[in-house]
Design a protein around this motif. Structure first.
Motif: not given
Length: 362
Positions: A181-182, A185, A189, A210-211, A214
């Motif tokens: 999932e990471t 992300v 981005a 972005s990271v 999230e």
């Protein structure tokens, strides 16, 4: 292990019920009715329920019943309860075997559906990179530490943007679905920002925002960003990631490190300095390998780390994909078993003059 071994193993298992019933029948004939082998005929449908479909199990059950009747008559067991007891035993085991086969078939169908969906999701997340980008030849090798998965916590992507060819290779903290999932992300981005941001520093800052938004500082991603333009140089940004390997024309190997290492992506909330971009010469005839620490931290049985720098000679293979495949196979041999961490390698080299001519004619 060859491809034929699993197929031959399944063939042996599929014939096992017949073989078991044949052995039981032979033993019953030889030993006579006093020993009581007849109920063991039910092993045929029992084994069939474990390895075959319900139709095959039912067929094996019918054969077992016929065999039970034949042997019971031969042994004279129907003059007493033993013959009927054996038949009830075979019929009961056959019914249970059919039910087990049906349940197993349903589970296998559900598992196949889940795997199919997972494979599609994996292909969307880690898309195959193009074999060529501008004047570059590209090859990627991804080895997941989880034998049942095609992706894990490593990530890579290459985007041919108006500002140059931009590449990211990263390693997410942790493993499993949370790491996947990471990675999604970060890749989402990067794919968006790589087209929009005019310079690599701006791209890195956008990724960090972005990271951090999230993940909230709870996880991090080590990553190296690269931008290859037309000036025969590569600009790097390093977020706590292993330094890339550059193989020069004469075979010299360099690991150009940044002036100072920055914290990984996602930890910018702690107020660390942003990474400093640095330039490295990269000309035709040279090769650049971006990788994750699953490569350099792979150990052999003696605990020795994989000596990536001394294996650069394996990249002499003219075809980039085969060169990287040879390096991956050498890595697996060094580990002498499954890797304990995901291992990603992305190889960049300039196309040869012959390849340039071929592309221009096409």
């Amino acid at each position: 292990m060859t491809v034929e071994e699993p197929t031959s193993g399944l063939a042996v298992l599929s014939w096992m019920p017949v073989a078991v019933m044949a052995v039981v029948a032979a033993a019953d004939v030889v030993a006579g009715p006093g020993v009581g082998f007849l109920p063991l005929v039910s092993l045929g449908p029992a084994f069939s329920g474990l390895v075959g479909g319900w139709r095959r199990t039912a067929l094996i059950g019918v054969v077992a019943l016929l065999l039970c009747v034949g042997l019971g008559v031969y042994d004279g067991l129907f003059q007493e309860r033993r013959g009927f007891t054996a038949m009830v035993s075979v019929a009961g085991v056959t019914g249970v075997g059919i039910a087990a086969a049906v349940m197993r078939s349903r589970r296998e169908a559900e598992l196949a559906s889940v795997r199919s969906i997972a494979e599609v999701a994996q292909r969307v997340l880690l898309r195959p990179v193009p074999r060529t980008a501008g004047s570059l030849r590209v090859a990627v090798s991804y080895t997941s530490a989880d034998a049942g998965a095609q992706i894990g916590g490593d990530l890579y992507e290459m985007v041919a943007s108006p500002h140059g060819i931009r590449v990211i290779v990263g390693d997410v903290q942790g493993k499993g679905l949370a790491a996947v999932e990471t990675a999604a992300v970060v890749l989402g981005a990067f794919r968006e920002a790589a087209h929009d941001e005019p310079d690599l520093v701006g791209l890195g800052e956008r990724l960090e925002r972005s990271v951090a938004r999230e993940l909230g500082g709870k996880k991090f991603v080590t990553a190296v960003l690269a931008e290859i333009g037309e000036d025969r140089e590569v600009v790097f940004l390093n977020y706590g990631h292993p330094a890339p390997m550059v193989v020069r024309r004469g075979g010299t190997v360099n690991f150009p490190e940044p002036p100072s290492y920055a914290l990984p992506l996602g930890l910018g909330v702690h107020g660390s300095n942003a990474p400093t971009p640095y330039r490295v010469g990269f000309a035709p005839g040279e090769q650049m390998l971006l990788y994750t620490d699953g490569v350099t931290e792979a150990r052999d049985t003696a605990g020795t780390f994989y000596p990536l720098g001394s294996r650069a000679e394996l990249l002499k293979e003219p075809e980039a994909g085969r060169a990287l495949q040879g390096l991956r196979e050498d890595l697996v041999r060094h580990a002498a078993g499954p890797l304990h961490d995901d291992a990603t390698m992305l190889l960049l080299r300039y196309r040869t003059h012959a390849e340039e001519i071929s592309v221009s004619r096409a």
